[in-house]
Design a protein around this motif. Structure first.
Motif, mmCIF file in Angstrom:
data_model
loop_
_atom_site.group_PDB
_atom_site.id
_atom_site.type_symbol
_atom_site.label_atom_id
_atom_site.label_comp_id
_atom_site.label_asym_id
_atom_site.label_seq_id
_atom_site.Cartn_x
_atom_site.Cartn_y
_atom_site.Cartn_z
ATOM 1 N N VAL A 1 0.849 -1.187 0.000
ATOM 2 C CA VAL A 1 0.000 0.000 0.000
ATOM 3 C C VAL A 1 0.884 1.236 0.000
ATOM 4 N N SER A 2 0.532 2.217 -0.811
ATOM 5 C CA SER A 2 1.184 3.524 -0.758
ATOM 6 C C SER A 2 0.211 4.503 -0.113
ATOM 7 N N ALA A 3 0.706 5.284 0.854
ATOM 8 C CA ALA A 3 -0.158 6.198 1.595
ATOM 9 C C ALA A 3 0.416 7.606 1.585
ATOM 10 N N GLY A 4 -0.485 8.585 1.496
ATOM 11 C CA GLY A 4 -0.099 9.984 1.601
ATOM 12 C C GLY A 4 -0.961 10.653 2.651
ATOM 13 N N LEU A 5 -0.345 11.395 3.541
ATOM 14 C CA LEU A 5 -1.072 12.044 4.634
ATOM 15 C C LEU A 5 -0.891 13.552 4.549
ATOM 16 N N SER A 6 -2.003 14.280 4.582
ATOM 17 C CA SER A 6 -1.947 15.728 4.617
ATOM 18 C C SER A 6 -3.257 16.264 5.173
ATOM 19 N N TYR A 7 -3.400 17.570 5.197
ATOM 20 C CA TYR A 7 -4.562 18.206 5.796
ATOM 21 C C TYR A 7 -5.696 18.445 4.793
ATOM 22 N N CYS A 8 -5.448 18.160 3.497
ATOM 23 C CA CYS A 8 -6.485 18.354 2.483
ATOM 24 C C CYS A 8 -6.330 17.299 1.390
ATOM 25 N N LYS A 9 -7.377 17.133 0.608
ATOM 26 C CA LYS A 9 -7.394 16.116 -0.438
ATOM 27 C C LYS A 9 -6.283 16.315 -1.468
ATOM 28 N N PHE A 10 -6.139 17.533 -1.924
ATOM 29 C CA PHE A 10 -5.167 17.839 -2.978
ATOM 30 C C PHE A 10 -3.772 17.357 -2.600
ATOM 31 N N LEU A 11 -3.324 17.707 -1.413
ATOM 32 C CA LEU A 11 -1.965 17.354 -1.002
ATOM 33 C C LEU A 11 -1.858 15.902 -0.543
ATOM 34 N N LYS B 1 -3.373 13.432 -1.986
ATOM 35 C CA LYS B 1 -3.216 12.681 -3.243
ATOM 36 C C LYS B 1 -1.802 12.827 -3.778
ATOM 37 N N ILE B 2 -1.243 14.029 -3.724
ATOM 38 C CA ILE B 2 0.129 14.239 -4.178
ATOM 39 C C ILE B 2 1.097 13.404 -3.341
ATOM 40 N N ALA B 3 0.908 13.429 -2.016
ATOM 41 C CA ALA B 3 1.792 12.676 -1.123
ATOM 42 C C ALA B 3 1.716 11.177 -1.393
ATOM 43 N N SER B 4 0.522 10.691 -1.752
ATOM 44 C CA SER B 4 0.366 9.249 -1.984
ATOM 45 C C SER B 4 1.083 8.788 -3.242
ATOM 46 N N ASP B 5 1.342 9.723 -4.157
ATOM 47 C CA ASP B 5 2.008 9.364 -5.416
ATOM 48 C C ASP B 5 3.527 9.328 -5.298
ATOM 49 N N PHE B 6 4.073 9.808 -4.195
ATOM 50 C CA PHE B 6 5.523 9.812 -4.016
ATOM 51 C C PHE B 6 6.028 8.428 -3.633
ATOM 52 N N ARG B 7 7.189 8.083 -4.169
ATOM 53 C CA ARG B 7 7.944 6.895 -3.755
ATOM 54 C C ARG B 7 7.142 5.597 -3.832
ATOM 55 N N LYS B 8 6.279 5.488 -4.835
ATOM 56 C CA LYS B 8 5.602 4.222 -5.069
ATOM 57 C C LYS B 8 6.600 3.216 -5.635
ATOM 58 N N PRO B 9 6.422 1.933 -5.456
ATOM 59 C CA PRO B 9 5.414 1.326 -4.588
ATOM 60 C C PRO B 9 5.859 1.310 -3.121
ATOM 61 N N ARG B 10 4.936 1.020 -2.234
ATOM 62 C CA ARG B 10 5.188 0.903 -0.791
ATOM 63 C C ARG B 10 5.709 2.223 -0.217
ATOM 64 N N GLY B 11 5.150 3.311 -0.710
ATOM 65 C CA GLY B 11 5.580 4.632 -0.266
ATOM 66 C C GLY B 11 4.718 5.173 0.856
#
Length: 301
Positions: free
Chosen positions: A42-52, A54-64
């Motif tokens: 699973v790749s996960a991105g955590l932020s305070y809003c949807k836009f960021l 989603k961006i965070a989740s796309d970094f360092r895939k896979p297993r990011g």
């Protein structure tokens, strides 16, 4: 809130006491549990809003796993290209380029009124998202807006001959999911991520909805050929949006007289795979490794 077949937004605001741990640890534990129990990463991105997020989740895939905090968001965004912003496709990116705007930092220095005078409603979005402002709420009742499949390569790939079989395999996965759920999509979406993490999405609307792997693949292949200019990619994805019930999908094509034959062949392949497994039948695109950039028409061999 479903975003695609394998992506979703999760609102963890105010849940620290419930889980006894902060959201970052909740996500890390969740990803670990999924990998342990299901055998998929699973790749996960955590932020305070949807836009960021989603961006965070796309970094360092896979297993990011990436986190973008609210305090650091403006400085993080400043160094990114304008194409990172949702809605900035090829046409708008070209317009911004002609206006000398290439980075989000340049948008951050502009007034909302000026951006709206130049780009209309999109100017307001450019103003807000360039500053990390996104007040959309997570809606758990929403249906999936698209069905897609993608893969991240171990090594960056730039050759069309290498990308074609991957695209075919992904198209078959999307088709299988559509058929299983009784849905079809009218817009085919190609997704590419370059080796420097720049995202490219290309869309094409069909005359009617489809759930056929052949139509999804052929449309995606035409889009892909326009992007293979020597650029190397670390991710390739294909999907469909504008979803609807499959009752009106793939009517007979009076122009492409071979389409009915390909559709019938695909149905026969589906039946064999349902009975004997996915590897029971393969097309020339996915059988073996090396592929020509312009292999024969699928399902006709």
């Amino acid at each position: 809130e479903p975003l695609s077949i394998d992506e979703a937004f999760l609102d963890l605001a105010g849940t620290e006491r419930l889980h006894g741990m902060p959201p970052a640890l909740v996500l890390a534990r969740f990803a670990q549990t999924v990998e342990k129990e299901l055998g998929i990463t699973v790749s996960a991105g955590l932020s305070y809003c949807k836009f960021l997020a989603k961006i965070a989740s796309d970094f360092r895939k896979p297993r990011g796993f990436s986190v973008i905090g609210e305090a650091e968001a403006p400085s993080f965004l400043a160094g990114q290209p304008v194409t990172l912003i949702w809605g900035v496709g090829k046409a708008l990116a070209a317009t911004l380029e002609r206006d000398g705007i290439r980075t989000i930092a340049q948008l951050q220095r502009m007034e909302r009124g000026e951006l709206m005078r130049r780009y209309g409603v999109m100017g307001d979005r450019l103003y807000r998202l360039s500053r990390g402002e996104d007040d959309r709420r997570v809606d758990p009742g929403g249906d999936a807006k698209s069905v897609s499949a993608e893969t991240t390569f171990d090594n960056d790939i730039g050759s069309l001959a290498e990308l074609v079989p991957v695209l075919r395999g992904l198209s078959e996965k999307v088709s299988a999911r559509l058929k299983k759920s009784g849905t079809a999509g009218r817009t085919v979406v190609l997704k590419l991520k370059t080796q420097d993490f720049k995202l490219r999405t290309r869309n094409r609307q069909l005359g009617d909805p489809t759930r056929l792997a052949d139509r999804i693949f052929q449309t995606g292949l035409d889009l892909l050929r326009r992007e293979t200019d020597g650029t190397k990619f670390r991710l390739l994805g294909i999907g469909v949006s504008d979803l609807s019930d499959d009752g009106k999908a793939d009517p007979p094509d009076l122009v492409d007289v071979q389409s009915r034959k390909r559709a019938m062949a695909e149905t026969a392949i589906d039946e064999l795979r349902d009975k004997f497994g996915r590897k029971a039948v393969e097309t020339g695109y996915t059988f073996g490794k090396g592929r020509a950039a312009n292999p024969p028409e699928p399902l006709e061999d």
